[in-house]
Scaffold this motif. Structure first.
Motif, PDB file in Angstrom:
ATOM      1  N   CYS A  35       1.107  -1.243  -0.115  1.00 60.66           N
ATOM      2  CA  CYS A  35       0.155   0.226  -0.377  1.00 60.66           C
ATOM      3  C   CYS A  35       1.228   1.597   0.037  1.00 60.66           C
ATOM      4  CB  CYS A  35      -0.973   0.371   1.711  1.00 60.66           C
ATOM      5  SG  CYS A  35      -1.841  -1.561   0.906  1.00 60.66           S
ATOM      6  N   ALA A  36       1.515   0.599   0.246  1.00 56.83           N
ATOM      7  CA  ALA A  36       3.314   2.636   0.171  1.00 56.83           C
ATOM      8  C   ALA A  36       2.857   3.030  -1.236  1.00 56.83           C
ATOM      9  CB  ALA A  36       4.461   1.896   1.268  1.00 56.83           C
ATOM     10  N   ASP A  37       2.759   4.453  -0.894  1.00 52.75           N
ATOM     11  CA  ASP A  37       3.554   5.115  -2.236  1.00 52.75           C
ATOM     12  C   ASP A  37       5.023   4.622  -2.740  1.00 52.75           C
ATOM     13  OD1 ASP A  37       0.688   5.825  -2.328  1.00 52.75           O
ATOM     14  OD2 ASP A  37       1.200   7.457  -1.150  1.00 52.75           O
ATOM     15  N   ASP A  38       5.463   5.668  -1.542  1.00 50.53           N
ATOM     16  CA  ASP A  38       6.785   4.916  -1.508  1.00 50.53           C
ATOM     17  C   ASP A  38       7.745   4.065  -1.172  1.00 50.53           C
ATOM     18  OD1 ASP A  38       9.795   5.597  -2.483  1.00 50.53           O
ATOM     19  OD2 ASP A  38       9.309   7.956  -1.545  1.00 50.53           O
ATOM     20  N   GLN A  39       7.674   2.853  -1.859  1.00 50.05           N
ATOM     21  CA  GLN A  39       8.791   1.714  -1.447  1.00 50.05           C
ATOM     22  C   GLN A  39      10.516   1.564  -0.373  1.00 50.05           C
ATOM     23  OE1 GLN A  39       6.860  -1.536  -0.660  1.00 50.05           O
ATOM     24  NE2 GLN A  39       5.262  -1.107  -1.789  1.00 50.05           N
ATOM     25  N   THR A  40      10.960   3.067  -0.669  1.00 49.15           N
ATOM     26  CA  THR A  40      12.016   2.879  -0.629  1.00 49.15           C
ATOM     27  C   THR A  40      12.051   3.304   0.929  1.00 49.15           C
ATOM     28  OG1 THR A  40      11.927   5.041  -1.914  1.00 49.15           O
ATOM     29  CG2 THR A  40      12.887   2.971  -2.995  1.00 49.15           C
ATOM     30  N   MET A  41      11.638   4.544   1.138  1.00 49.41           N
ATOM     31  CA  MET A  41      11.216   4.678   2.310  1.00 49.41           C
ATOM     32  C   MET A  41      10.693   3.911   3.496  1.00 49.41           C
ATOM     33  SD  MET A  41      11.656   8.367   1.910  1.00 49.41           S
ATOM     34  CE  MET A  41      11.182   8.660   3.460  1.00 49.41           C
ATOM     35  N   LEU A  42      10.739   2.700   3.159  1.00 51.16           N
ATOM     36  CA  LEU A  42      10.052   1.539   4.313  1.00 51.16           C
ATOM     37  C   LEU A  42      11.361   0.955   4.986  1.00 51.16           C
ATOM     38  CD1 LEU A  42       7.322   0.707   3.381  1.00 51.16           C
ATOM     39  CD2 LEU A  42       6.607   1.726   4.414  1.00 51.16           C
ATOM     40  N   ARG A  43      12.608   1.302   4.410  1.00 50.80           N
ATOM     41  CA  ARG A  43      13.642   0.430   4.993  1.00 50.80           C
ATOM     42  C   ARG A  43      14.364   1.377   5.975  1.00 50.80           C
ATOM     43  NH1 ARG A  43      16.868   1.098  -1.310  1.00 50.80           N
ATOM     44  NH2 ARG A  43      15.322  -0.559  -2.332  1.00 50.80           N
ATOM     45  N   LEU A  53       7.112   3.538   9.935  1.00 52.09           N
ATOM     46  CA  LEU A  53       7.298   4.369   8.722  1.00 52.09           C
ATOM     47  C   LEU A  53       5.758   3.938   7.943  1.00 52.09           C
ATOM     48  CD1 LEU A  53      10.661   3.663   7.709  1.00 52.09           C
ATOM     49  CD2 LEU A  53       9.500   6.415   8.815  1.00 52.09           C
ATOM     50  N   LEU A  54       5.688   3.413   7.620  1.00 45.99           N
ATOM     51  CA  LEU A  54       4.528   2.266   6.965  1.00 45.99           C
ATOM     52  C   LEU A  54       3.115   3.543   7.039  1.00 45.99           C
ATOM     53  CD1 LEU A  54       3.117   0.368   4.356  1.00 45.99           C
ATOM     54  CD2 LEU A  54       2.721  -0.760   5.758  1.00 45.99           C
ATOM     55  N   LEU A  55       2.571   2.970   8.436  1.00 45.03           N
ATOM     56  CA  LEU A  55       1.932   3.273   8.862  1.00 45.03           C
ATOM     57  C   LEU A  55       1.591   5.094   9.271  1.00 45.03           C
ATOM     58  CD1 LEU A  55       0.595   0.724  11.905  1.00 45.03           C
ATOM     59  CD2 LEU A  55      -0.344   1.442   9.637  1.00 45.03           C
ATOM     60  N   ASP A  56       2.928   5.961   9.340  1.00 41.57           N
ATOM     61  CA  ASP A  56       2.578   6.990   9.223  1.00 41.57           C
ATOM     62  C   ASP A  56       2.896   7.544   7.665  1.00 41.57           C
ATOM     63  OD1 ASP A  56       3.514   7.433  11.621  1.00 41.57           O
ATOM     64  OD2 ASP A  56       5.726   8.078  11.369  1.00 41.57           O
ATOM     65  N   GLN A  57       3.131   7.150   6.251  1.00 39.98           N
ATOM     66  CA  GLN A  57       2.909   6.802   4.826  1.00 39.98           C
ATOM     67  C   GLN A  57       1.953   7.260   5.136  1.00 39.98           C
ATOM     68  OE1 GLN A  57       5.055   4.272   2.338  1.00 39.98           O
ATOM     69  NE2 GLN A  57       6.590   6.718   1.346  1.00 39.98           N
ATOM     70  N   CYS A  64      -4.717   6.097  16.333  1.00 41.21           N
ATOM     71  CA  CYS A  64      -5.117   5.218  16.301  1.00 41.21           C
ATOM     72  C   CYS A  64      -4.626   3.834  16.065  1.00 41.21           C
ATOM     73  CB  CYS A  64      -6.292   5.739  15.115  1.00 41.21           C
ATOM     74  SG  CYS A  64      -7.249   6.284  14.880  1.00 41.21           S
ATOM     75  N   TRP A  65      -3.476   4.438  16.810  1.00 45.74           N
ATOM     76  CA  TRP A  65      -1.940   3.000  16.340  1.00 45.74           C
ATOM     77  C   TRP A  65      -1.174   2.794  17.483  1.00 45.74           C
ATOM     78  CZ3 TRP A  65       2.845   3.349  15.172  1.00 45.74           C
ATOM     79  CH2 TRP A  65       3.058   4.952  13.623  1.00 45.74           C
ATOM     80  N   ARG A  66      -0.636   1.738  17.943  1.00 47.45           N
ATOM     81  CA  ARG A  66       1.012   1.541  18.520  1.00 47.45           C
ATOM     82  C   ARG A  66       1.234   0.334  17.629  1.00 47.45           C
ATOM     83  NH1 ARG A  66      -0.608   3.340  24.337  1.00 47.45           N
ATOM     84  NH2 ARG A  66      -1.208   5.395  24.306  1.00 47.45           N
ATOM     85  N   VAL A  67       2.515   0.464  17.888  1.00 49.80           N
ATOM     86  CA  VAL A  67       3.517  -1.096  17.262  1.00 49.80           C
ATOM     87  C   VAL A  67       3.908  -0.676  18.421  1.00 49.80           C
ATOM     88  CG1 VAL A  67       5.340  -1.345  15.816  1.00 49.80           C
ATOM     89  CG2 VAL A  67       3.047   0.247  14.572  1.00 49.80           C
ATOM     90  N   GLY A  68       3.802  -2.342  19.167  1.00 48.67           N
ATOM     91  CA  GLY A  68       4.228  -2.755  19.735  1.00 48.67           C
ATOM     92  C   GLY A  68       5.906  -3.980  19.350  1.00 48.67           C
TER      93      GLY A  68
END
Length: 161
Positions: A35-43, A53-57, A64-68
């Motif tokens: 779903c990410a628009d820019d896959q390179t930003m997810l590194r 980074l994905l949820l921010d993007q 509405c979210w948290r990552v454990g």
């Protein structure tokens, strides 16, 4: 004194924040990274950071979210539904791109085959033109040789007589 970083207190904080939907972190990231628009930003170094980074993007509200460590916590199932719809549209876009690429490949192969045949025909034509020019030069050389032989024969004849 109560330890606020203990697993029990973190669970309480998550429940109080209303984050009721839980998904395994690695599975969530693998499933929704398309779903990410820019896959390179997810590194990033860890799956946790990449998921953040994905949820921010994707533009989902940070409340509405948290990552454990091993789970992603979401506020409600509507977020999952929106992500599923976005994933479905992205997959359709990628499928269309791949289909057009494969259709183009077939046309490109046909074009390359025709171009190869055209180049071969051009080579034959150039060979024919070169051959005709060579034959013309050979004919001119024969004429010159004929006159040269006559001249040599005439000179020898005049010397003998």
């Amino acid at each position: 004194m109560r330890n606020w970083l203990s697993p029990r207190s973190i669970k309480t904080q998550i429940r109080k924040a209303g984050l009721n939907v839980r998904r395994p972190l690695a599975h969530f990231y693998r499933y929704y990274k398309i779903c990410a628009d820019d896959q390179t930003m997810l590194r990033a170094g860890t799956v946790t950071k990449r998921t953040e980074l994905l949820l921010d993007q994707l533009g989902i509200d940070e409340n509405c979210w948290r990552v454990g460590k091993t789970l992603v916590f979401l506020k409600n199932y509507e977020i999952m539904d929106e992500l599923d719809k976005l994933r479905e549209t992205k997959i359709v876009e990628y499928v269309i791109i791949l289909q057009s690429y494969f259709r183009m490949c077939k046309d490109l192969q046909f074009f390359r085959r025709i171009r190869r045949h055209v180049c071969r025909i051009q080579g034959f034509v150039k060979t024919q033109v070169i051959r005709e020019a060579f034959e013309e030069v050979c004919a001119a050389t024969r004429v010159v040789q004929k006159y040269a032989r006559r001249r040599i024969f005439y000179n020898l004849y005049t010397q003998i007589m």
